[in-house]
Each structure stands twice: as structure tokens, then as C-alpha cells.
Design an enzyme around this catalytic site. Sequence first.
Site, PDB file in Angstrom:
ATOM      1  N   ASP A   1      40.417   8.492  22.300  1.00  0.00           N
ATOM      2  CA  ASP A   1      40.025   7.851  23.552  1.00  0.00           C
ATOM      3  C   ASP A   1      41.232   7.010  23.990  1.00  0.00           C
ATOM      4  OD1 ASP A   1      38.363   6.565  25.571  1.00  0.00           O
ATOM      5  OD2 ASP A   1      38.401   4.826  24.237  1.00  0.00           O
TER       6      ASP A   1
ATOM      7  N   ASP B   1      35.989   4.008  20.699  1.00  0.00           N
ATOM      8  CA  ASP B   1      35.364   2.692  20.484  1.00  0.00           C
ATOM      9  C   ASP B   1      34.155   2.413  21.362  1.00  0.00           C
ATOM     10  OD1 ASP B   1      36.659   2.471  22.900  1.00  0.00           O
ATOM     11  OD2 ASP B   1      37.566   0.521  22.482  1.00  0.00           O
TER      12      ASP B   1
ATOM     13  N   ASP C   1      31.867   7.294  23.590  1.00  0.00           N
ATOM     14  CA  ASP C   1      32.587   8.080  22.577  1.00  0.00           C
ATOM     15  C   ASP C   1      31.660   8.557  21.469  1.00  0.00           C
ATOM     16  OD1 ASP C   1      35.151   7.735  23.748  1.00  0.00           O
ATOM     17  OD2 ASP C   1      35.259   5.715  22.907  1.00  0.00           O
TER      18      ASP C   1
END
Length: 688
Positions: A379, A575, A579
Site C-alpha cells: 500500500d 495498514d 487493505d
Amino acid sequence: MKEEKRHNHNHEHNHEHEHEHKHDHEHDHGHSHGHDHGHNHNHKHNHNVKLLMILYFVGLVIFIGALFIPKNLEFMIGSLRVTKNLIANILFTVTIILSGFHVTFEGIEETISETKEKRKFTPNVHILMTLGAIGAMLINQFEEGALLILIFAGAHYLEDYAEGKSKREIEKLLKLNPTQARLMDQDGNVKLVDVLSLNVGDRLQVLNGDQVPTDGVIISGDSDIDEASITGESIPKIKKVGDEVFGSTINGNGTFVMEVTKNSDETVFAGIVRLVSQTQVNISKTAALIKKIEPVYVTIVILLAPIFYLLGISLLKLSSTDSFYRTMVFLIGSSPCALAATDIPASLSAISNLARNGILFKGGSYLSNFADVKAIAFDKTGTLTEGKPVVTDEYFSSKTNKEQRSKYINIIVAMEKQSNHPLAQAIINHYEIKNDLLIETTNILGIGLIAKIDDKEYKIGKPTSYKVVSDEILANTHRFEEEGKTVIYFGVNDQVEGLIAIQDIPKESSKRAVHYFNEKNIATIMITGDAKKTGKAIGKKLEISDVLGNVMPEDKANIVMDLKKSYGVVAMVGDGVNDAPALVTADVGIAMGSGTDVAIDVADGVLMKNDLEKLVYTHRISLKLRSIVLQNMIFAMAVVLFLLVMNLIGKMDMPIAVLIHEGSTMVVIINGLRLLANLAKQKSVKKS
């Protein structure tokens, strides 16, 4: 095969939530196995360890005593002639019963219970040793039978201690759980209370040297806090009003008052405890395979024993006593003790090493899988980047002199102080101007901030909010936008005087981590919801393999699925709540410690400090674990082969066989314990 992993956390305050997720790979091997392996250290019966140790040492003393019986000792008891050999054999038998109680009981009791439970003959390693000792007694080799039991049982206790060392490293972490807090009432009076009795909103006093009792926010005072129990970082962190503090961390020299923000079972440390407890029930594919094969292997050895005995008589022309003796040595030498200990002690050592460094894995299987990773998806925001925008560049018209620039920046900062936009905070933080300039500012939606000073109108807004822009400003705008930066204009009376470029910049640790994985030929992929141009600009700085931009949260899991088809074993690092599905889909899902509870709950591992170099350390540990397990397996099998060959040619006595056999098990365990030591700093690998 898809397996469900369920994480059930039943909180005392009756918040119950269950996260279900499925992994495409079978990395939940061993959830039901626990650590019931090899020498079956996690016994179903609950023996008193002290009593067993006393029995062992009493047996040892009796054995030593038997060795010192005078050779010419002989007397009559009625019609029975008592000789030195008779007394010695009785004492050796007592040694076998006392010192070998643990071994014999496990060999017989657990074989019976496992056989009943699985409805098929399921012997363990201990039954081989028990049969070896009984066999030695049958051919009048009482001393060798007793020595076999003493060496085997003694090594067994040493193995328990050595393997327990890595578990104790993990348990040290759990002992850091705070138990008391200094609760302040409305009048400022302080009393010591149990941490479990605290409620959200309570005010606590934390004195210098105190352990921070629970998670919260500082409301007055400041201090330096050692957060090693959470992040693995040894350098204390300065904390002031408004900063978050975590339970189990150690306060430095300052004193502060904090407000409780989480119940004791919801704290970061409580999450760590849950994670650590899960490491006890998750073993690697290798360990699960060994556990599955062990009873089959032992059964084959038991079935081969009579064949080995008959071949000794017919082919090697041995006497029945010699052939039986070699058969007993065959039983001992073939025992898979060392093979059974190749994986789990090493895995536990690796996991406790990572825990000490602020990296938490839920089990050996996930760490083992990480060594096979061929691609890692990241990410962007907060994982690869700082997670907050910062000013990277400014540009003022060539007509603007130094004095005007200084005046304009003062005005910009004063105007931005009237806004709560994240970009406004980036500008205020960057310039750090403490001016008392009070400007009445209007925020017009879609345009920006407008203020009037001395009949002049000042405006801060998006480039589209200006109709006329000079070529000079446009050229710099394009340059910064190509680099993925957000550009805002500053103008006076609708004429653009300057611009500020803002970007969420990559972390230095992310650059080093990406470089490491590139060197290891592991594909690095950035997944971001930002525009592809912005993502590619960040990706270029990081030297990341591929960038996927404009990704909707619900598409992340599908992207990970596609990556698995292209690359094989894939890890995902993220995080946020968005996700979580991707973390579940990946073969190894890793959450950042500052992430949301959902992301941390469903991940297979957590980096407590938001530092991707910790991910590099994890990969290096996983590779070393793989290497050590392979070394152990080759060594264990080589020792068994050596013992069998030496026995076949008649060059192996029972005590020596036991000594080599048990010594090899200890070597394997000690080799695994090497993973408790921190790895040396990584040296950069030259690109070929």
C-alpha cells in the site's frame, strides 16, 4: 484447498467481533497440532517435573552405585545364591524403572492413547527407546539397557530446557504486561489501582521510571519513553501533550498526566499478547509434515526389526543373541528424534528474535512462507510514504524580490492558520513562522482561501481557480505535477505570484527496503488509490518494479489474486481497513503497527514500528530459518545413516549409538537456537 482462519476476541466489555478470512495456500498447517512433536514435549498428561527429575537422579545414583559393587561379592539367602551380577542387574533394572519412568510412560501411554484416538497404530519415538531397553534386558545386557535410558532421558530433559529457552524469550515479553496504575481523581489526588479496573477517560499520573499502564494520550507534561516492548526500538522517543503513549512502555525522566483511550484488553500490548499466544499453535509445513510422517516411520522401524533380526542370523551368520543385540541398536539408531527437532525449536527461536525486534508473527508457517515470496505488494500511503503531505518545493515569479517573498510567505502562513485542511498543516509545519499576523480569511468551496489586506485581495487555491497564468509559472507547475506533486497557487489581485508543491514523500527506510528486495529478485508492486502519475513519481524515487494507480479499495484483493497467478507466493503490506481483504488474500499478510485494528487482526505478521527495514530483517531471518532447517534435516538423516551402516558392519555398541543419536538431537536444537541472536547489519549486494 481453502482454510478458514478465525480470530475471536471476546472483550470484557462484551464487544465481540469475529474476523473470518480464507487463505488460498495451506499455511495454517498445525493449528490443531500445537507443539506435540518429536519427543512430544507438550504432553497431554501433567506430570510433576520436579518429581520426575528426582526419580531420574535417584536412578542415576543407583546406576553409579551398581558400577562399584565388589567383583568377588557373593552370599546366600536361604537356597538363593546372590552374586555381584545379580545385585547389579537388579540395580540396573531399578535405574531403568526410575530414570526411565518418563520415557517408558510416554512410550506406552501416549502410543495407546494416540492409537485409540486415530484408530490406527500410532507409536512415538519413546516406544523405540523403551523396546530397546527391554530388549537389552532380555539378552542379559542390563547395564547397557540402563545406560540407554539414562542417556536418552537425560538428553530429553536437556532438549526440553534448550527448546524452552526460545519459548521463554517470548514469555519475557508477556511479563511486561503492566499491573498497576496511578489513578487521579477530580481533585488531583492519586491512588494506586489495578490496570484492569481502568476505564476510557480516566486520568493517570506517570512518574519518572514508571511503566506506562495502558494506551492513552498525554494531556500535560512531557517525557522520553522507551518503546522497545512495542516497536523493538531501543532509542527512547520524546513525547509531549497530544502524543499517544502505549501500555508496557517505560517512562524516562519526565512526569506526565495521560488520559486512557482504550480498555486494557484493547491496547496495542494486549494485541501483541494475542499474537504471541497464536505462535504456539501454528507450525510450518516442514514441522507438520515431520509430525505426520513420524508415527508411520516408527511403525516401519518396528516392523523391520524382526526382519533385521532374521537377516542377521541367516545372512550375517550371527548368533541369536548378537543378532538381537544389533536389532536393538537398529531400533535406537533409526529413531527420528533429531529429525523431529529440526524445525520447531528453530522456528520458535526465529519468532522470539523477531518479537524482540518489534516484529510479530502469528506462527512458523507464515514465517516459513515468507522465505518463498516472489513478489511483495505495498500500500502506498503510510506504508511506503510518510503518510502525511509535506512541502517539497516553492517557486515565486522572477519579478518577486527577497523582501516580497518573505512578506508573501508570512501572509500565506497566516491565511493557512485559518484552515483545517491537511495541506494547510503541511505549509504551517514547513515554514514554522511564529507571526502574530491576524488576517480575516474566507474559505470558498472549490476555489480556496481569500483574504483582503490594504485593498489587495490575496488568494491561495488550485491552479484551476486562476484564469490567467504566466508561462513561467505554468512551466514550473508542469514540472512539479510530472513528479506527482500537488501544486497550489498564491496570487495577488488574480495574478499568480508563486506556487507551493506538496507531496506525501517516500520514507528513506522504504527506499532501502525496496532496494533490498530488488536485489533479491523479488518483484515490488505499489498499489495506490492515487492517480497513476502520482504513484509512478513516487515509484520512480523508490525504484519500485511496478505501480498500479487509481485502485479502488475493493479491487486490492483481486490485484493480489492476479499477482499470485503471475508470481506464485505473494506478500502484501498495508495498514488500513481497505487493505484487510488484500492482507487476507496474500500468502503472507503484514500490517504496519500504526494501522487499524482490523488490518492487524487479519494479518499474519505485524511491524510494530512503521519501518520497512524491519520487513527486510524479517526476510533475512526467514531465509536463515530455511537454511538452518535444511542443515538440520541433512545432518539428522546423515547421523541415522551412519549409525545404521556402522551397526550392519558390527562396529556400533548400544551406549555409543545412544550417545551419538542423542548428541545429534542436541546439535540440531542448539543449531536452531542460533536464531535467537540478532543478525548483523545487512551489507548491500552489488547488482549483477
